[in-house]
Design a protein around this motif. Structure first.
Motif, PDB file in Angstrom:
ATOM      1  N   ALA A 122       0.829  -1.209   0.000  1.00 61.71           N
ATOM      2  CA  ALA A 122       0.000   0.000   0.000  1.00 61.71           C
ATOM      3  C   ALA A 122       0.863   1.259   0.000  1.00 61.71           C
ATOM      4  N   VAL A 123       1.922   1.252   0.794  1.00 64.95           N
ATOM      5  CA  VAL A 123       2.815   2.412   0.837  1.00 64.95           C
ATOM      6  C   VAL A 123       3.555   2.540  -0.489  1.00 64.95           C
ATOM      7  N   GLN A 124       4.004   1.430  -1.029  1.00 63.84           N
ATOM      8  CA  GLN A 124       4.670   1.438  -2.331  1.00 63.84           C
ATOM      9  C   GLN A 124       3.763   2.057  -3.393  1.00 63.84           C
ATOM     10  N   GLN A 125       2.533   1.632  -3.420  1.00 65.13           N
ATOM     11  CA  GLN A 125       1.565   2.131  -4.391  1.00 65.13           C
ATOM     12  C   GLN A 125       1.300   3.628  -4.195  1.00 65.13           C
ATOM     13  N   HIS A 126       1.166   4.062  -2.951  1.00 61.97           N
ATOM     14  CA  HIS A 126       0.882   5.472  -2.697  1.00 61.97           C
ATOM     15  C   HIS A 126       2.086   6.355  -3.054  1.00 61.97           C
ATOM     16  N   CYS A 127       3.283   5.877  -2.794  1.00 62.55           N
ATOM     17  CA  CYS A 127       4.484   6.637  -3.175  1.00 62.55           C
ATOM     18  C   CYS A 127       4.543   6.801  -4.690  1.00 62.55           C
ATOM     19  N   LEU A 128       4.270   5.733  -5.410  1.00 68.22           N
ATOM     20  CA  LEU A 128       4.305   5.796  -6.872  1.00 68.22           C
ATOM     21  C   LEU A 128       3.157   6.619  -7.449  1.00 68.22           C
ATOM     22  N   ALA A 129       2.092   6.805  -6.689  1.00 69.68           N
ATOM     23  CA  ALA A 129       0.950   7.590  -7.157  1.00 69.68           C
ATOM     24  C   ALA A 129       1.217   9.097  -7.101  1.00 69.68           C
ATOM     25  N   GLN A 130       2.271   9.505  -6.407  1.00 74.73           N
ATOM     26  CA  GLN A 130       2.604  10.925  -6.338  1.00 74.73           C
ATOM     27  C   GLN A 130       3.130  11.378  -7.710  1.00 74.73           C
ATOM     28  N   ALA A 131       2.798  12.589  -8.082  1.00 73.19           N
ATOM     29  CA  ALA A 131       3.188  13.106  -9.402  1.00 73.19           C
ATOM     30  C   ALA A 131       4.702  13.101  -9.582  1.00 73.19           C
ATOM     31  N   VAL A 132       5.127  12.746 -10.755  1.00 73.25           N
ATOM     32  CA  VAL A 132       6.533  12.744 -11.155  1.00 73.25           C
ATOM     33  C   VAL A 132       7.394  11.933 -10.177  1.00 73.25           C
ATOM     34  N   SER A 133       6.883  10.806  -9.705  1.00 71.80           N
ATOM     35  CA  SER A 133       7.661   9.983  -8.781  1.00 71.80           C
ATOM     36  C   SER A 133       8.139   8.724  -9.486  1.00 71.80           C
ATOM     37  N   CYS A 134       9.246   8.206  -9.004  1.00 73.31           N
ATOM     38  CA  CYS A 134       9.778   6.964  -9.562  1.00 73.31           C
ATOM     39  C   CYS A 134      10.401   6.144  -8.439  1.00 73.31           C
ATOM     40  N   GLU A 135      10.532   4.860  -8.700  1.00 74.94           N
ATOM     41  CA  GLU A 135      11.110   3.916  -7.745  1.00 74.94           C
ATOM     42  C   GLU A 135      12.524   3.606  -8.209  1.00 74.94           C
ATOM     43  N   ASP A 136      13.465   3.581  -7.275  1.00 76.59           N
ATOM     44  CA  ASP A 136      14.863   3.348  -7.601  1.00 76.59           C
ATOM     45  C   ASP A 136      15.456   2.412  -6.541  1.00 76.59           C
ATOM     46  N   PHE A 137      16.579   1.793  -6.870  1.00 78.68           N
ATOM     47  CA  PHE A 137      17.214   0.846  -5.947  1.00 78.68           C
ATOM     48  C   PHE A 137      18.720   1.121  -5.824  1.00 78.68           C
ATOM     49  N   PRO A 138      19.121   2.328  -5.433  1.00 84.50           N
ATOM     50  CA  PRO A 138      20.556   2.639  -5.370  1.00 84.50           C
ATOM     51  C   PRO A 138      21.287   1.939  -4.225  1.00 84.50           C
ATOM     52  N   PHE A 139      20.564   1.436  -3.232  1.00 83.79           N
ATOM     53  CA  PHE A 139      21.188   0.796  -2.076  1.00 83.79           C
ATOM     54  C   PHE A 139      21.003  -0.713  -2.060  1.00 83.79           C
ATOM     55  N   GLY A 140      20.505  -1.284  -3.160  1.00 82.91           N
ATOM     56  CA  GLY A 140      20.288  -2.720  -3.237  1.00 82.91           C
ATOM     57  C   GLY A 140      18.837  -3.060  -3.485  1.00 82.91           C
ATOM     58  N   PRO A 141      18.562  -4.331  -3.781  1.00 85.54           N
ATOM     59  CA  PRO A 141      17.221  -4.738  -4.204  1.00 85.54           C
ATOM     60  C   PRO A 141      16.163  -4.728  -3.105  1.00 85.54           C
ATOM     61  N   ASP A 142      16.562  -4.636  -1.853  1.00 89.31           N
ATOM     62  CA  ASP A 142      15.595  -4.669  -0.750  1.00 89.31           C
ATOM     63  C   ASP A 142      15.273  -3.299  -0.174  1.00 89.31           C
ATOM     64  N   ILE A 143      15.855  -2.260  -0.742  1.00 91.21           N
ATOM     65  CA  ILE A 143      15.620  -0.900  -0.251  1.00 91.21           C
ATOM     66  C   ILE A 143      15.005  -0.091  -1.385  1.00 91.21           C
ATOM     67  N   TYR A 144      13.714   0.176  -1.248  1.00 89.64           N
ATOM     68  CA  TYR A 144      12.940   0.869  -2.268  1.00 89.64           C
ATOM     69  C   TYR A 144      13.022   2.373  -2.010  1.00 89.64           C
ATOM     70  N   VAL A 145      13.592   3.099  -2.956  1.00 91.97           N
ATOM     71  CA  VAL A 145      13.771   4.545  -2.816  1.00 91.97           C
ATOM     72  C   VAL A 145      12.827   5.240  -3.790  1.00 91.97           C
ATOM     73  N   TYR A 146      12.070   6.202  -3.273  1.00 94.71           N
ATOM     74  CA  TYR A 146      11.116   6.946  -4.100  1.00 94.71           C
ATOM     75  C   TYR A 146      11.596   8.382  -4.240  1.00 94.71           C
ATOM     76  N   LYS A 147      11.666   8.815  -5.499  1.00 89.26           N
ATOM     77  CA  LYS A 147      12.185  10.146  -5.811  1.00 89.26           C
ATOM     78  C   LYS A 147      11.187  10.913  -6.658  1.00 89.26           C
ATOM     79  N   THR A 148      11.316  12.226  -6.585  1.00 90.00           N
ATOM     80  CA  THR A 148      10.607  13.118  -7.481  1.00 90.00           C
ATOM     81  C   THR A 148      11.590  14.219  -7.850  1.00 90.00           C
ATOM     82  N   HIS A 149      11.685  14.517  -9.116  1.00 86.88           N
ATOM     83  CA  HIS A 149      12.633  15.526  -9.606  1.00 86.88           C
ATOM     84  C   HIS A 149      14.045  15.249  -9.091  1.00 86.88           C
ATOM     85  N   GLY A 150      14.407  13.968  -8.982  1.00 88.47           N
ATOM     86  CA  GLY A 150      15.744  13.583  -8.556  1.00 88.47           C
ATOM     87  C   GLY A 150      15.992  13.639  -7.061  1.00 88.47           C
ATOM     88  N   LYS A 151      14.986  13.989  -6.269  1.00 83.68           N
ATOM     89  CA  LYS A 151      15.163  14.083  -4.821  1.00 83.68           C
ATOM     90  C   LYS A 151      14.361  12.995  -4.110  1.00 83.68           C
TER      91      LYS A 151
END
Length: 117
Positions: A6-35
């Protein structure tokens, strides 16, 4: 809202957001405009999310909810970690995600924001 999905879905629902994995496959990082505005992980079967917060509100949330603590591996003044154990109401989790997203939005430069005379 107190689940990983649910949190994953809500984070991705934010405008201009993306999911990234810079710290490994088990740490989901959500960014917008690179932040970064959210970091979602799971440990021992319990999900937790780091969210940016206004420093004054961050302290207040820690006093209101035992599931809200200073941001794990983050600047403790500006970040909280929210344990998704069901003790924080869904609407409040959503509000904190949305506020975190809002706090990292780019600011209009003053020169562009004010009309020239």
């Amino acid at each position: 809202m107190n689940s990983f999905a649910a949190v994953q879905q809500h984070c991705l629902a934010q405008a201009v957001s993306c999911e990234d994995f810079p710290f490994g496959p088990d740490i989901y990082v959500y960014k917008t405009h690179g932040k970064v505005f959210a970091i979602l992980t799971e440990k021992d079967g319990i999900a937790r999310v780091n969210l940016k917060a206004d420093p004054t509100e961050a302290l207040m949330l820690r006093q209101l909810f035992s599931a809200v603590t200073p941001g794990y591996h983050m600047n403790k003044k500006h970040w909280n970690t929210l344990l998704l154990d069901g003790s924080v109401p869904d609407a409040e989790v959503k509000r904190q995600i949305e506020q975190s997203w809002q706090l990292v939005q780019p600011k209009l430069r003053r020169a562009r924001a004010e009309p020239k005379t």
